[in-house]
Scaffold this motif. Structure first.
Motif, PDB file in Angstrom:
ATOM      1  N   ALA A 186       0.981  -1.166   0.057  1.00 34.27           N
ATOM      2  CA  ALA A 186       0.115  -0.066  -0.135  1.00 34.27           C
ATOM      3  C   ALA A 186       0.883   1.472   0.138  1.00 34.27           C
ATOM      4  O   ALA A 186       0.681   2.247  -0.516  1.00 34.27           O
ATOM      5  N   GLY A 187       1.895   1.185   0.874  1.00 28.34           N
ATOM      6  CA  GLY A 187       2.998   2.421   0.699  1.00 28.34           C
ATOM      7  C   GLY A 187       3.425   2.735  -0.378  1.00 28.34           C
ATOM      8  O   GLY A 187       3.557   3.754  -0.883  1.00 28.34           O
ATOM      9  N   ILE A 188       4.032   1.544  -1.167  1.00 28.85           N
ATOM     10  CA  ILE A 188       4.668   1.626  -2.503  1.00 28.85           C
ATOM     11  C   ILE A 188       3.778   2.367  -3.611  1.00 28.85           C
ATOM     12  O   ILE A 188       3.790   3.172  -4.416  1.00 28.85           O
ATOM     13  N   LEU A 189       2.642   1.794  -3.524  1.00 24.91           N
ATOM     14  CA  LEU A 189       1.445   2.230  -4.434  1.00 24.91           C
ATOM     15  C   LEU A 189       0.840   3.821  -4.095  1.00 24.91           C
ATOM     16  O   LEU A 189       0.807   4.346  -5.112  1.00 24.91           O
ATOM     17  N   GLU A 190       1.149   4.277  -3.055  1.00 30.36           N
ATOM     18  CA  GLU A 190       0.894   5.567  -2.452  1.00 30.36           C
ATOM     19  C   GLU A 190       2.011   6.373  -3.155  1.00 30.36           C
ATOM     20  O   GLU A 190       1.669   7.562  -3.245  1.00 30.36           O
ATOM     21  N   ARG A 191       3.175   5.963  -3.332  1.00 36.02           N
ATOM     22  CA  ARG A 191       4.358   6.655  -3.798  1.00 36.02           C
ATOM     23  C   ARG A 191       3.945   6.723  -5.313  1.00 36.02           C
ATOM     24  O   ARG A 191       4.379   7.982  -5.891  1.00 36.02           O
ATOM     25  N   ALA A 192       3.649   5.779  -5.802  1.00 35.11           N
ATOM     26  CA  ALA A 192       3.153   6.201  -7.291  1.00 35.11           C
ATOM     27  C   ALA A 192       2.088   7.024  -7.475  1.00 35.11           C
ATOM     28  O   ALA A 192       2.092   7.773  -8.311  1.00 35.11           O
ATOM     29  N   ARG A 193       1.182   6.863  -6.555  1.00 38.01           N
ATOM     30  CA  ARG A 193       0.114   8.164  -6.680  1.00 38.01           C
ATOM     31  C   ARG A 193       0.588   9.365  -6.326  1.00 38.01           C
ATOM     32  O   ARG A 193       0.080  10.431  -7.128  1.00 38.01           O
ATOM     33  N   ASP A 194       1.464   9.563  -5.641  1.00 37.76           N
ATOM     34  CA  ASP A 194       1.952  10.987  -5.264  1.00 37.76           C
ATOM     35  C   ASP A 194       2.803  11.393  -6.564  1.00 37.76           C
ATOM     36  O   ASP A 194       2.773  12.460  -7.078  1.00 37.76           O
ATOM     37  N   PHE A 195       3.591  10.468  -7.277  1.00 31.36           N
ATOM     38  CA  PHE A 195       4.226  10.792  -8.370  1.00 31.36           C
ATOM     39  C   PHE A 195       3.337  11.371  -9.744  1.00 31.36           C
ATOM     40  O   PHE A 195       3.538  11.991 -10.539  1.00 31.36           O
ATOM     41  N   MET A 196       1.996  10.483  -9.558  1.00 31.95           N
ATOM     42  CA  MET A 196       1.060  11.026 -10.587  1.00 31.95           C
ATOM     43  C   MET A 196       0.163  11.601 -10.198  1.00 31.95           C
ATOM     44  O   MET A 196      -0.978  12.041 -11.071  1.00 31.95           O
ATOM     45  N   ALA A 197       0.267  12.578  -9.023  1.00 29.99           N
ATOM     46  CA  ALA A 197      -0.836  13.396  -8.527  1.00 29.99           C
ATOM     47  C   ALA A 197      -1.110  14.451  -9.498  1.00 29.99           C
ATOM     48  O   ALA A 197      -2.366  15.041  -9.648  1.00 29.99           O
ATOM     49  N   ASP A 198      -0.137  14.977 -10.371  1.00 31.06           N
ATOM     50  CA  ASP A 198      -0.456  16.113 -11.410  1.00 31.06           C
ATOM     51  C   ASP A 198      -0.936  15.610 -12.577  1.00 31.06           C
ATOM     52  O   ASP A 198      -1.327  16.570 -13.572  1.00 31.06           O
ATOM     53  N   ILE A 199      -1.109  14.185 -12.884  1.00 31.02           N
ATOM     54  CA  ILE A 199      -1.719  13.578 -14.233  1.00 31.02           C
ATOM     55  C   ILE A 199      -3.120  13.569 -14.147  1.00 31.02           C
ATOM     56  O   ILE A 199      -3.626  12.754 -13.317  1.00 31.02           O
ATOM     57  N   THR A 200      -3.724  14.344 -14.709  1.00 35.29           N
ATOM     58  CA  THR A 200      -5.197  14.490 -14.738  1.00 35.29           C
ATOM     59  C   THR A 200      -5.806  14.100 -16.166  1.00 35.29           C
ATOM     60  O   THR A 200      -7.072  14.120 -16.210  1.00 35.29           O
ATOM     61  N   ASP A 201      -4.999  14.008 -17.180  1.00 31.01           N
ATOM     62  CA  ASP A 201      -5.499  13.801 -18.333  1.00 31.01           C
ATOM     63  C   ASP A 201      -5.721  12.430 -19.033  1.00 31.01           C
ATOM     64  O   ASP A 201      -6.094  12.141 -20.129  1.00 31.01           O
ATOM     65  N   ILE A 202      -5.251  11.460 -18.184  1.00 33.98           N
ATOM     66  CA  ILE A 202      -5.406  10.114 -18.555  1.00 33.98           C
ATOM     67  C   ILE A 202      -6.123   9.115 -17.390  1.00 33.98           C
ATOM     68  O   ILE A 202      -5.982   9.650 -16.217  1.00 33.98           O
ATOM     69  N   SER A 203      -6.764   8.308 -17.633  1.00 37.23           N
ATOM     70  CA  SER A 203      -7.193   7.202 -16.668  1.00 37.23           C
ATOM     71  C   SER A 203      -6.168   6.270 -16.161  1.00 37.23           C
ATOM     72  O   SER A 203      -5.406   5.771 -16.688  1.00 37.23           O
ATOM     73  N   VAL A 204      -6.248   6.433 -14.684  1.00 34.47           N
ATOM     74  CA  VAL A 204      -5.144   5.680 -14.178  1.00 34.47           C
ATOM     75  C   VAL A 204      -5.571   4.857 -12.997  1.00 34.47           C
ATOM     76  O   VAL A 204      -6.553   5.180 -12.223  1.00 34.47           O
ATOM     77  N   ASP A 205      -5.442   3.445 -12.941  1.00 32.41           N
ATOM     78  CA  ASP A 205      -5.686   2.672 -11.937  1.00 32.41           C
ATOM     79  C   ASP A 205      -4.500   2.039 -11.325  1.00 32.41           C
ATOM     80  O   ASP A 205      -3.497   1.946 -12.030  1.00 32.41           O
ATOM     81  N   TYR A 206      -4.690   1.471  -9.973  1.00 32.27           N
ATOM     82  CA  TYR A 206      -3.467   0.950  -9.035  1.00 32.27           C
ATOM     83  C   TYR A 206      -3.844  -0.384  -8.708  1.00 32.27           C
ATOM     84  O   TYR A 206      -5.204  -0.753  -8.298  1.00 32.27           O
ATOM     85  N   LEU A 207      -2.941  -1.242  -8.688  1.00 32.62           N
ATOM     86  CA  LEU A 207      -2.998  -2.702  -8.277  1.00 32.62           C
ATOM     87  C   LEU A 207      -1.620  -3.366  -8.028  1.00 32.62           C
ATOM     88  O   LEU A 207      -0.939  -2.909  -8.242  1.00 32.62           O
ATOM     89  N   SER A 208      -1.955  -4.408  -7.170  1.00 34.05           N
ATOM     90  CA  SER A 208      -0.819  -5.253  -7.018  1.00 34.05           C
ATOM     91  C   SER A 208      -0.774  -6.574  -7.345  1.00 34.05           C
ATOM     92  O   SER A 208      -2.094  -7.176  -7.539  1.00 34.05           O
ATOM     93  N   GLN A 209       0.271  -7.380  -7.458  1.00 32.46           N
ATOM     94  CA  GLN A 209       0.020  -8.856  -7.866  1.00 32.46           C
ATOM     95  C   GLN A 209       1.137  -9.473  -6.845  1.00 32.46           C
ATOM     96  O   GLN A 209       2.415  -9.297  -7.045  1.00 32.46           O
ATOM     97  N   PRO A 210       0.923 -10.826  -6.563  1.00 31.29           N
ATOM     98  CA  PRO A 210       2.094 -11.537  -5.539  1.00 31.29           C
ATOM     99  C   PRO A 210       2.667 -12.452  -6.556  1.00 31.29           C
ATOM    100  O   PRO A 210       2.092 -13.134  -7.478  1.00 31.29           O
TER     101      PRO A 210
END
Length: 300
Positions: A65-89
């Motif tokens: 969850a923390g790692i994906l939150e970092r990705a969201r922070d990096f993408m915070a200013d990206i508003t012109d494309i659709s973005v989903d987040y997920l994980s896989q073991p």
């Protein structure tokens, strides 16, 4: 080849940001949606004593969850494309991304360079190695430092052309993608020679350039702008250094010895990836194109 869904593998640090920067650029130009994914270690296959297995699962979930939150922070200013987040073991990050390709039905998977490589170059680590020998969709690799360039641009697509059926199919897919993202297409043939070429060889290269250009113009039918170059050097690195790759993605075909519908890295492609000063996209090996599409490429 049409890109509608991009899968970007993310890990903390600069290499994760490099991959995201390339994925965002491609998503914007292609009008595609983006899935950002992190592959984490799986839970223990057998329960441990006490609550240790539950504690481990909780720890992994918290870290993911923390790692994906970092990705969201990096993408915070990206508003012109659709973005989903997920994980896989999965114990192998590359194998986990291959599983996710099928799960989300991605058209291409994007990652950054492994640590330890030179700036502006791509180093193949375990994740890339697994993808480059198993992915059923194209694999795009961002060079080290790509995410620090501000807003990278895409000015054209470049195809490394070997004049064989695999490269014929790569050209066909590349000009379809070039039409989708609205950039010119350039084809380069790398001629490796340990000695200075004689005049007759130079004339042969000139005829090769003219023939390939004519074939491409006929096949693309003016849908994209096509430029052709034949680059010579004592090795792949020196030949490729003659190409202006700024603002380009370099597209390579998989080895002809690999399995169908999988990316399979050959010796020449490996040298190109290591030498390229720009992102590289490896295409999976596909069945021969239907007659009338790209069949004329590579024939005298």
């Amino acid at each position: 080849m049409k890109i509608e869904h991009i899968l970007a593998g993310f890990v903390p640090g600069a290499r994760g940001q490099d991959g995201l920067a390339l994925a965002v650029l491609m998503a914007r130009r292609a009008g595609a949606r983006l899935t950002v994914a992190h592959v984490h270690v799986p839970a223990w296959p057998t329960p441990g004593p006490g609550k240790i297995d539950a504690e481990w699962r909780s720890y992994v979930a918290e870290q993911t969850a923390g790692i994906l939150e970092r990705a969201r922070d990096f993408m915070a200013d990206i508003t012109d494309i659709s973005v989903d987040y997920l994980s896989q073991p999965n114990r192998g990050s590359g194998r986990g991304l291959v599983q996710l390709v099928g799960r989300v039905k991605a058209d291409v998977v994007v990652i950054g360079s492994a640590p330890g490589g030179g700036r502006g170059r791509i180093r193949i680590g375990s994740t890339a190695d697994q993808l480059l020998h198993a992915s059923p969709v194209p694999v795009a690799l961002a060079p080290r430092g790509y995410g620090e360039q501000g807003s990278p641009e895409l000015r054209r697509l470049t195809v490394a052309y070997r004049r064989d059926p695999g490269s014929d199919e790569a050209v066909r897919q590349a000009f379809e993608l070039a039409a989708q993202v609205d950039v010119p297409l350039r084809l380069i043939t790398l001629v490796v020679s340990g000695r200075r070429q004689a005049k007759v060889e130079e004339e042969m290269l000139g005829r090769l350039r003219e023939q390939v250009a004519a074939d491409l113009e006929e096949i693309t039918r003016g849908r994209v702008r096509v430029d052709v170059g034949v680059l010579e050097g004592r090795d792949v690195a020196t030949a490729l250094a003659r190409a202006d790759c700024e603002g380009s993605i370099l597209i390579c075909a998989s080895s002809e010895t690999g399995p169908l519908r999988r990316v399979f890295l050959g010796d020449v492609s490996l040298k190109i990836i290591r030498s390229a000063p720009c992102p590289v996209m490896m295409l999976p090996r596909n069945p021969p194109a239907k007659p009338g599409s790209a069949e004329k490429l590579g024939k005298p």
